[in-house]
Design an enzyme around this catalytic site. Structure first.
Site, PDB file in Angstrom:
ATOM      1  N   SER A   1       0.805  -1.226   0.000  1.00  0.00           N
ATOM      2  CA  SER A   1       0.000   0.000   0.000  1.00  0.00           C
ATOM      3  C   SER A   1       0.836   1.273   0.000  1.00  0.00           C
ATOM      4  CB  SER A   1      -0.934   0.007   1.217  1.00  0.00           C
ATOM      5  OG  SER A   1      -0.188  -0.140   2.419  1.00  0.00           O
TER       6      SER A   1
ATOM      7  N   GLY B   1      -1.802  -4.302   0.948  1.00  0.00           N
ATOM      8  CA  GLY B   1      -1.919  -5.493   1.768  1.00  0.00           C
ATOM      9  C   GLY B   1      -0.988  -6.622   1.392  1.00  0.00           C
TER      10      GLY B   1
ATOM     11  N   ASN C   1       3.940  -5.551   5.789  1.00  0.00           N
ATOM     12  CA  ASN C   1       2.756  -6.340   6.158  1.00  0.00           C
ATOM     13  C   ASN C   1       3.135  -7.679   6.781  1.00  0.00           C
ATOM     14  OD1 ASN C   1       0.590  -4.586   5.372  1.00  0.00           O
ATOM     15  ND2 ASN C   1       1.152  -4.980   3.251  1.00  0.00           N
TER      16      ASN C   1
ATOM     17  N   ASP D   1      -5.304   6.713   9.766  1.00  0.00           N
ATOM     18  CA  ASP D   1      -4.985   5.390  10.321  1.00  0.00           C
ATOM     19  C   ASP D   1      -3.605   5.340  10.970  1.00  0.00           C
ATOM     20  OD1 ASP D   1      -3.223   5.376   8.174  1.00  0.00           O
ATOM     21  OD2 ASP D   1      -4.273   3.813   7.067  1.00  0.00           O
TER      22      ASP D   1
ATOM     23  N   HIS E   1      -0.456   4.896   6.974  1.00  0.00           N
ATOM     24  CA  HIS E   1      -0.146   5.273   5.592  1.00  0.00           C
ATOM     25  C   HIS E   1       0.164   6.764   5.467  1.00  0.00           C
ATOM     26  CE1 HIS E   1      -2.569   1.558   5.229  1.00  0.00           C
ATOM     27  NE2 HIS E   1      -1.683   1.284   4.283  1.00  0.00           N
TER      28      HIS E   1
END
Length: 213
Positions: free
Chosen positions: A38, A75, A104, A188, A191
């Protein structure tokens, strides 16, 4: 120096300049393949504002013969990248492969040995296909524990050294490690937002540019 000598000297310089221009114009075109997650797939961003898109825009001015293929998927893990890479190499035949994966893996608590093995396999597969490789390293927050944090960060350097690949130690340098980091991330807190991506490009750019020479 006589006039005829000066003329010969000038002609020689013009010929050399012509060869230099021809060499630049006929330089081998490059294809940069970015295999990431991402952080490279413009998650939560307006299209065209992520660091890969910004790199493509800069290359359009400085190296117009270079093509950029962004094969990043939000992801994705190193296992996912490893499974996708062979088809990407066959399809795009890149001269440079940027591997931006691993974050991840850490978020999911996957074994570091598996992450390293996947990065190693991807690097070797890209090199076997004739591409130069750039690994974009990642770091995890200190709450993961000092030992895990260090071993995770060292994973990228270990793979790069073992395979003589290029390395950017920390993709988010100047973004995640600054006092005003909160302002550079989306809600979040994972990011980076649009304002952070020029900094990410500036971090990656010297290593990318060096591989195009």
């Amino acid at each position: 120096m006589g006039l005829s000598v000066v003329r010969r000297h000038c002609i020689a310089l013009l010929i050399l300049a012509g060869f230099a221009g021809a060499s630049l114009a006929q330089a081998k075109p490059h294809t940069i393949l970015v295999v990431g997650d991402s952080l490279s797939a413009e998650y939560g961003l307006k299209r065209g504002t992520g660091w890969v898109a910004l790199m493509e825009q800069r290359l359009a001015k400085e190296s117009p013969q270079t093509k950029v293929v962004n094969a990043s998927i939000s992801g994705d893990t190193t296992s996912g990248g490893r499974s996708r890479l062979p088809a990407l190499l066959a399809q795009h035949k890149p001269t440079v492969v940027v591997i931006e994966l691993g974050g991840n893996d850490a978020l999911r608590g996957l074994p570091l040995a598996m992450t390293q093995d996947n990065l190693q396999a991807m690097t070797q597969a890209a090199q076997a296909a004739g591409a130069k490789v750039l690994l974009a390293g990642m770091q995890v927050p200190p709450n993961y524990g000092q030992d895990y944090t260090k071993r995770f960060s060292d994973t990228f350097a270990t793979v790069a050294k073992a395979n003589k690949a290029a390395l950017v130690p920390f993709l988010l340098k100047g973004v995640a490690d600054v006092s005003n980091a909160a302002k550079l991330f989306q809600a979040d807190r994972i990011h980076p937002n649009e304002s952070a991506h020029p900094t990410i490009l500036n971090t990656m750019w010297p290593a990318v540019r060096a591989l195009l020479r």
